[in-house]
Design an enzyme around this catalytic site. Structure first.
Site, short mmCIF file in Angstrom:
data_model
loop_
_atom_site.label_atom_id
_atom_site.label_comp_id
_atom_site.label_asym_id
_atom_site.label_seq_id
_atom_site.Cartn_x
_atom_site.Cartn_y
_atom_site.Cartn_z
N LYS A 7 -130.90 -90.21 -33.36
CA LYS A 7 -129.98 -91.06 -33.98
C LYS A 7 -130.61 -91.84 -34.99
O LYS A 7 -130.08 -91.70 -36.36
CB LYS A 7 -128.98 -91.83 -33.25
CG LYS A 7 -127.86 -92.61 -33.94
CD LYS A 7 -127.30 -93.79 -32.82
CE LYS A 7 -125.99 -94.43 -33.86
NZ LYS A 7 -125.32 -95.36 -32.82
N ILE A 65 -155.53 -103.55 -36.39
CA ILE A 65 -156.99 -103.54 -36.37
C ILE A 65 -157.77 -102.70 -37.38
O ILE A 65 -157.54 -101.58 -37.29
CB ILE A 65 -157.30 -103.33 -34.78
CG1 ILE A 65 -156.80 -104.39 -33.81
CG2 ILE A 65 -158.94 -103.00 -34.79
CD1 ILE A 65 -157.89 -105.82 -34.08
N CYS A 107 -154.73 -100.21 -48.39
CA CYS A 107 -156.12 -100.94 -47.95
C CYS A 107 -157.30 -100.45 -48.07
O CYS A 107 -157.48 -99.13 -48.01
CB CYS A 107 -155.88 -100.99 -46.31
SG CYS A 107 -157.38 -101.69 -45.63
N SER A 152 -158.89 -108.06 -37.15
CA SER A 152 -157.49 -108.10 -37.08
C SER A 152 -157.20 -108.40 -38.86
O SER A 152 -157.48 -109.47 -39.37
CB SER A 152 -156.73 -109.48 -36.49
OG SER A 152 -155.30 -109.10 -36.65
N ASP A 200 -150.08 -99.80 -25.80
CA ASP A 200 -148.83 -100.25 -26.43
C ASP A 200 -147.59 -100.79 -25.94
O ASP A 200 -147.19 -101.59 -26.28
CB ASP A 200 -148.62 -98.89 -27.40
CG ASP A 200 -147.55 -99.44 -28.69
OD1 ASP A 200 -147.61 -100.44 -29.12
OD2 ASP A 200 -146.52 -98.56 -28.83
#
Length: 384
Positions: A303, A163, A252, A157, A139
């Site tokens: 925060k 993916i 999806c 994709s 990542d």
């Protein structure tokens, strides 16, 4: 020195079999060639201003393995499936409203989980080929995980920019390893979204401009991680989300009935991933780190989570939180918290709100906070 007289197809098969024993759910191999199509997409993203700002700035490094690894020969891509449902999820009710962390933040930080698997894979390959070299990423590395996984045959994709695997849907974490070993590449998977456009149609902020094209600056997953004032037009879109957004995944069809509880580290703690909102307003840094520090959703600190919790209380119009919000508005040292609380007080519309906002207006010095107080007062006026 690396020699190439060994049987790399045999080694590849051995790696695939070994990967199953260490908790890698899917593995694929691809070349170390430049990801040309992804480069064109990234250039277009940059031209359109669709970047989030969290990415590696150098586009060439994001698509050319040779710029970040000496003489790369192949890339190994891995995927681990994560759960989409939790048992015994606590209910949000009046006086005890709850927020939600997206599924990709459930359990232990996935960066740590995947790095652990990649490290084991490196050690195994090194035991077979002592001269093997690697660069593993999860990542936060330079390469685009999605591009590597797609070309390595992990999945296709999707229009939601994730993916999608036939086995696990899009509920997978991705990682990759550049190597100096010449593995035979796997076949990429063909696109299977077809005419389905559900993710694009229901995106809460219109961040999915079209299939496969994301305006990251509008994406709720990105917005929940920002630290400043959330733009007005997105506040009512946030709902009770504290970190991330799952909408484009939950709609999806490929994710229907996909729910895998394979890895113990990824199991959600219901009280952490669906926490009470009011206690978040006053949580200390130490308590936040102790409770949420192992989750990927904590990486930006408390925060953004606290700001989002305030917005979620406004979403619920939770008048039982008025006292806490007034305290934040008057006493929090951070302008973003004071101002967001002032807006939320107006949004909730409780009778205590007007006098509290007027009092705050008379002593507040920060211009942005004063603007939020005025928004709160206007919201109260509109509700009369």
């Amino acid at each position: 020195m690396l020699t190439f007289d060994m049987d790399f197809q045999k080694l590849k098969n051995e790696i695939i079999e070994y990967s199953k024993t260490i908790g890698i759910d899917k593995i694929g191999f691809t070349t170390a060639n430049t990801f040309s199509e992804m480069k064109n997409l990234l250039i277009r993203q940059e031209m359109l201003g669709y970047q989030s700002g969290f990415e590696e700035k150098d586009i060439d490094k994001r698509v050319d393995p040779s710029l970040i690894f000496d003489q790369p020969r192949s890339i190994i891509a891995i995927a681990l499936a994560y759960p989409s449902r939790m048992e015994n999820a606590p209910r949000s009710k009046k006086g005890e409203r709850r927020g939600i962390f997206c599924r990709a933040s459930w359990g232990q930080d996935y960066h740590d989980v995947l790095r652990n698997r990649l490290q084991k894979l490196e050690e195994y390959i090194s035991s077979k080929v002592p001269d093997a070299k690697f660069k593993s990423m999860v990542d936060t590395g330079e390469l685009v995980d999605r591009a590597v996984a797609e070309r390595a045959g992990i999945g296709w994709s999707g229009k939601n920019c994730a993916i999608i695997t036939p086995e696990f849907g899009s509920y997978v974490y991705l990682g990759e390893m550049i190597t100096n070993l010449p593995f035979e590449p796997d076949e990429p998977m063909t696109d299977q979204c077809g005419t389905c456009n559900k993710c694009v149609d229901v995106c809460p902020t219109g961040a999915l401009v079209e299939g496969g094209q994301l305006d990251a600056g509008k994406c709720i997953a990105f917005l929940t991680q920002t630290k400043g004032f959330l733009p007005d037009k997105y506040r009512t879109k946030l709902g009770n989300r504290l970190y991330g957004c799952d909408t484009c995944q939950t709609v999806c069809p490929e994710n229907k009935r996909k729910d895998f509880h394979i890895h113990e580290e990824m199991e959600p703690d219901p009280e952490l991933v669906k926490p009470l909102l009011k206690p978040l307003l006053t949580i200390t840094n130490r308590d936040f780190k102790e409770k949420y520090g192992k989750m990927s959703g904590s990486w930006r600190g408390k925060k953004p989570i606290q700001r989002n919790a305030i917005i979620a209380l406004a979403h619920y119009k939770d008048d039982t939180a008025i006292d806490e919000l007034i305290t934040v508005m008057k006493k929090d040292v951070r302008p973003v918290m004071r101002g967001t609380a002032a807006w939320a007080i107006g949004k909730i519309g409780h009778e205590q709100g007007f006098s509290a906002l007027i009092e705050a207006k008379n002593v507040e010095k920060d211009k942005e906070v004063l603007a939020e107080i005025n928004k709160g007062l206007k919201l109260l006026e509109e509700q009369k």
